[in-house]
Design a protein around this motif. Structure first.
Motif, PDB file in Angstrom:
ATOM      1  N   SER A   1      -3.573  11.161  -4.249  1.00  0.00           N
ATOM      2  CA  SER A   1      -3.549   9.939  -5.067  1.00  0.00           C
ATOM      3  C   SER A   1      -3.463  10.246  -6.557  1.00  0.00           C
ATOM      4  O   SER A   1      -2.903   9.456  -7.328  1.00  0.00           O
ATOM      5  CB  SER A   1      -4.794   9.096  -4.778  1.00  0.00           C
TER       6      SER A   1
ATOM      7  N   LYS B   1      -0.052  -0.265 -10.924  1.00  0.00           N
ATOM      8  CA  LYS B   1      -1.163   0.216 -10.111  1.00  0.00           C
ATOM      9  C   LYS B   1      -1.023  -0.410  -8.736  1.00  0.00           C
ATOM     10  O   LYS B   1      -0.886  -1.630  -8.622  1.00  0.00           O
ATOM     11  CB  LYS B   1      -2.504  -0.159 -10.740  1.00  0.00           C
ATOM     12  N   ARG B   2      -1.056   0.424  -7.712  1.00  0.00           N
ATOM     13  CA  ARG B   2      -0.948  -0.079  -6.348  1.00  0.00           C
ATOM     14  C   ARG B   2      -2.057   0.534  -5.505  1.00  0.00           C
ATOM     15  O   ARG B   2      -2.526   1.648  -5.773  1.00  0.00           O
ATOM     16  CB  ARG B   2       0.406   0.285  -5.726  1.00  0.00           C
ATOM     17  N   PRO B   3      -2.494  -0.186  -4.470  1.00  0.00           N
ATOM     18  CA  PRO B   3      -3.485   0.404  -3.558  1.00  0.00           C
ATOM     19  C   PRO B   3      -2.901   1.656  -2.894  1.00  0.00           C
ATOM     20  O   PRO B   3      -1.725   1.686  -2.520  1.00  0.00           O
ATOM     21  CB  PRO B   3      -3.706  -0.709  -2.525  1.00  0.00           C
TER      22      PRO B   3
ATOM     23  N   THR C   1      -3.677   4.999  -0.035  1.00  0.00           N
ATOM     24  CA  THR C   1      -4.515   5.583   1.012  1.00  0.00           C
ATOM     25  C   THR C   1      -4.002   6.981   1.309  1.00  0.00           C
ATOM     26  O   THR C   1      -2.779   7.192   1.399  1.00  0.00           O
ATOM     27  CB  THR C   1      -4.499   4.712   2.287  1.00  0.00           C
TER      28      THR C   1
ATOM     29  N   VAL D   1       0.852  -1.185   0.000  1.00  0.00           N
ATOM     30  CA  VAL D   1       0.000   0.000   0.000  1.00  0.00           C
ATOM     31  C   VAL D   1       0.889   1.235   0.000  1.00  0.00           C
ATOM     32  O   VAL D   1       1.965   1.249   0.596  1.00  0.00           O
ATOM     33  CB  VAL D   1      -0.955   0.013   1.219  1.00  0.00           C
TER      34      VAL D   1
END
Length: 301
Positions: free
Chosen positions: A44, A61-63, A65, A38
């Motif tokens: 973002s 593509k990565r998560p 937050t 993450v």
């Protein structure tokens, strides 16, 4: 399609990202961003653009937050918990995280929880500005953003006036001229540089005195990210013996000789041992008029 990459060890990864030119992203930083479980990001949208740039891996593509000034207190505990089993990469919109960005508390709490903390160094606008300015680099102080309100800004500048180091600070275009004027008033008209758009197409470093730079930008505030670099103060004028004695005499009315000497030495930049010896002399009572034995010495001869 993204390549299958091995997982990173759990923990916190502090990843420096480009401050303008995407070519400055290091291979190691790209590798960490591509493999982290993450990403804790400032924005973002900005980080998504950076991930698309990692073309050697076909884009990734990565998560993500959000982690920024407005939500850090609420988000931090969850990120710390995830570090026990996952890799968390911290990035800012540009440059090195923690430098005028939230993050030090995340590092502190990650260490307190026993998690690994790894830094992936890279671009930093403050250091890049220092290299462009042509001012002394052997000792410097990063000051971040000065307060926006005039009185608070003046107070902050007063605290910096005696620092014998080159100063590096960030500022916005609309506030630049006012900031330069306040620096000239509070520090004296030192040499300085205004750097902007570092690593980008219109990168520039404009040098001159603080007052000249303030006049230059008074009616034409520049665009882009700005860093100001200010030369250290010149060598102070020698302190006269009379001035040192006056300061020492005042301090002796409040403090013992040793503490008075230390206070004046720090204030005036005078040798403490010499001041202490002088303080002992000043505190020793003078003998009565006429010398030892008073005015009767020699009578009856």
């Amino acid at each position: 399609m993204n390549a299958i990459l091995p997982n990173l060890d759990p923990g916190l990864y502090i990843v420096a990202t480009p401050i303008g030119n995407l070519g400055d992203l290091s291979p190691r930083a790209a590798d960490i961003l591509a493999r982290a479980d993450v990403l804790a990001v400032e924005d973002s949208r900005v980080t998504a653009g950076l991930l698309r740039h990692i073309v050697a891996l076909g884009g990734v593509k990565r998560p993500m937050t959000p982690y920024h000034d407005h939500n850090a207190e609420a988000v931090r505990p969850g990120l710390i918990a995830r570090m026990a089993t996952e890799s968390v990469a911290l990035v800012s919109d540009a440059g090195t995280p923690l430098i005028s960005d939230p993050g030090y508390k995340l590092v502190r709490d990650a260490r307190a929880a026993g998690h690994a903390v790894v830094t992936i160094p890279g671009p930093c606008a403050a250091v890049a500005a220092l290299t462009l300015a042509g001012l002394p680099t052997d000792r410097f102080l990063f000051c971040g953003f000065l307060p926006a309100k005039a009185q608070a800004r003046a107070t902050a500048i007063t605290e910096l006036a005696g620092v014998r180091a080159t100063l590096v600070l960030y500022e916005s275009g609309p506030r630049l001229a006012a900031c330069l004027s306040a620096l000239a008033e509070g520090l004296g008209d030192r040499d300085a540089a205004v750097t902007r758009e570092i690593t980008k197409r219109f990168e520039e470093a404009v040098t001159g005195t603080l007052s000249a730079l303030a006049a230059r930008y008074a009616d034409a505030p520049p665009k882009g990210e700005i860093a100001i670099v200010v030369a250290p103060p010149g060598e102070p004028a020698p302190v006269s013996a009379d001035a040192a004695d006056a300061a020492l005499a005042e301090a002796l009315t409040r403090l013992p000789a040793a503490r008075a000497a230390s206070e004046v030495a720090k204030k005036l930049g005078v040798d403490r041992k010499a001041l202490y010896a002088r303080a002992l002399v000043m505190k020793t009572p003078l003998p009565p008029a006429g010398g030892i034995g008073g005015g009767n010495v020699g009578q009856g001869q």
